[in-house]
Scaffold this active site. Structure first.
Site, PDB file in Angstrom:
ATOM      1  N   ASN A 247       0.813  -1.215   0.000  1.00  0.00           N
ATOM      2  CA  ASN A 247       0.000   0.000   0.000  1.00  0.00           C
ATOM      3  C   ASN A 247       0.848   1.267   0.000  1.00  0.00           C
ATOM      4  OD1 ASN A 247      -2.358  -1.457  -0.066  1.00  0.00           O
ATOM      5  ND2 ASN A 247      -2.705  -1.352   2.137  1.00  0.00           N
TER       6      ASN A 247
ATOM      7  N   ARG B 222     -16.770   2.112  -2.750  1.00  0.00           N
ATOM      8  CA  ARG B 222     -15.640   2.949  -2.359  1.00  0.00           C
ATOM      9  C   ARG B 222     -15.516   4.053  -3.391  1.00  0.00           C
ATOM     10  NH1 ARG B 222     -10.611  -0.802  -0.994  1.00  0.00           N
ATOM     11  NH2 ARG B 222     -11.318  -2.085  -2.720  1.00  0.00           N
TER      12      ARG B 222
ATOM     13  N   ARG C  32      -2.387 -10.586  -4.937  1.00  0.00           N
ATOM     14  CA  ARG C  32      -2.368  -9.133  -5.072  1.00  0.00           C
ATOM     15  C   ARG C  32      -1.595  -8.481  -3.925  1.00  0.00           C
ATOM     16  NH1 ARG C  32      -7.380  -6.707  -4.415  1.00  0.00           N
ATOM     17  NH2 ARG C  32      -6.210  -4.823  -4.912  1.00  0.00           N
TER      18      ARG C  32
END
Length: 432
Positions: free
Chosen positions: A23, A121, A402
């Site tokens: 991230n 989102r 991922r």
């Protein structure tokens, strides 16, 4: 397709190395577009999402290579300011290309994002941020088209409600090279944002307030290339702390190396300690000692530094190993419970009501055929398979790939019976 096959009941032991943060890596990659030349990024994990964003950068005109976890991005020629649907639909972090391309090229055409298959989102905060800086925004056939005045973005101010990691990063990407000064109120303060801001500063961005809820950016004409190092993955650390607590031998320490526990936030560490699991912090290492019996601890997720939403699925599995009843409430993404029906196939008794799941702990889990639905749900099934009786087959593990680097190799090297195999998802079941 590929699946993981886990024979439960083996104990986790030894040392696990925490990979670098996915991230944090992706906004660092986007930031390379703001400077012309070759930027070197160290500690970049080899993950499906990293490969996807690398391809998005190449389409824009960058050269991207990754070797031994060191990435080089050559942004000398950025000639195609677009991020296509075929790639952005796979991973919503590709939407960082909006701010990066606006900052570098003064224009961008970026597909609306995809990513994990759960929950709304929206990107409205990203778009409002671009407008606040002075960009014109249009929606055309599922694409966001952003353009700036010929003289460049004038800059501006916006208050984010709610605070958003993605919007904070996207706005900073565009504001770093704006003509004037910009201000973000109620900015995100997650470690991923902090690392990203430090890279922008190293590149020459005039950025004040890093680590606070108010960020001010005085735009500069251009940024410079740098060599910059990524941080450890806090979500992988939390995942492995939970794995050690539920699957380790009581009283026998499990070492988690290349770790930064400060990035987890106090809520997680306090809740973990209350379960009875011991942990010690030794510089860049966390040593977890499993207890004889875990205690149930109910948690509520929230915006950093509260309990991470990305660890609530894993925490649910921990609660199945604690005698008694407890709850997990997710106030960030209130419908993020796709793992619950799959865990039920393994004997988990859990009931979802609104944004809360109630878990009955202390029951025996059984191996079963289950299916991954999103990244964190996938790893929760791995944790459940580790402590279940019998064999668990986890399909569609491309979700897992991922965000977790060589997960089965790490776990098998520490005593867990787990292998990756090929399978045909649509093959007829054997008869007789």
């Amino acid at each position: 397709m590929e699946k993981l096959v886990i024979k439960g009941g083996n104990q986790l032991k030894g040392a696990l190395r925490i990979s670098s943060s996915k991230n944090a890596a992706m906004p660092l990659m986007a930031a390379t577009l703001l400077a012309s030349g070759v930027t070197t990024l160290r500690n970049i994990p080899r993950l499906r999402d990293i490969a996807t964003l690398s391809h998005v950068l190449r389409i824009a005109g960058a050269g991207v290579s990754l070797e031994d976890h060191t990435m080089q991005v050559d942004t000398t020629r950025i000639s195609f300011p677009e991020a296509p649907y075929e790639l952005v639909k796979k991973m919503r972090a590709s939407f960082y290309m909006l701010g990066a391309l606006v900052g570098r090229c003064g224009q961008a055409r970026v597909s609306l994002p995809g990513g994990c298959a759960w929950g709304p989102r929206p990107v409205n905060l990203h778009l409002e941020g671009m407008k606040a800086l002075g960009a014109a925004i249009d929606l055309e056939d599922g694409y966001v088209v952003a353009t700036t005045p010929k003289s460049g973005l004038p800059g501006g101010s916006i208050r984010l409600e709610p605070s958003s990691v993605g919007a904070t990063i996207n706005i900073l990407l565009a504001a770093a090279t704006a003509r004037g000064t910009s201000r973000i109120e109620n900015a995100a303060i997650e470690p991923d944002v902090l690392i990203f801001c430090k890279m922008l500063q190293a590149m020459g961005a005039r950025l004040q307030g890093v680590g606070t809820r108010t960020l001010e950016v005085e735009g500069v004409p251009a940024l410079r290339t740098v060599t910059f190092s990524n941080c450890p993955d806090r979500i992988e650390l939390g995942t492995f702390m939970i794995a050690a607590a539920i699957a380790g031998r009581p009283g026998e320490p499990v070492r988690l190396t290349h770790a930064n526990p400060d990035h987890l936030g106090n809520d997680f560490l306090e809740a973990f300690e209350r379960t009875g699991a011991g942990y010690r912090i030794l510089e860049s290492e966390v040593v977890v000692t499993p207890p004889e019996m875990l205690r149930p601890v109910s948690i509520t997720t929230g915006v950093y530094p509260r309990f991470p939403t990305d660890l609530q699925a894993q925490w649910t599995v921990l609660l199945t190993q604690c005698p008694g009843q407890s709850t997990v409430q997710d106030t960030v993404y209130g419908d993020r419970f796709n793992h619950i029906p799959e865990l039920a196939r393994m004997g988990v008794e859990a009931t979802v009501r609104g944004d809360t799941v109630a878990v009955q702990g202390g029951l025996t889990l059984r191996g079963a055929h289950v299916m991954s639905t999103d990244l964190r749900a996938s790893v929760s099934l791995v944790l459940a398979g580790m402590v279940a009786h019998g064999t668990t087959h986890i399909g569609r593990i491309y979700h897992l790939d991922r965000g977790y680097e060589r997960l089965e190799e790490k776990l098998s090297g520490c005593g867990i019976d787990i292998v990756r195999v090929q399978y045909d998802e649509f093959a007829a079941p054997a008869v007789g």
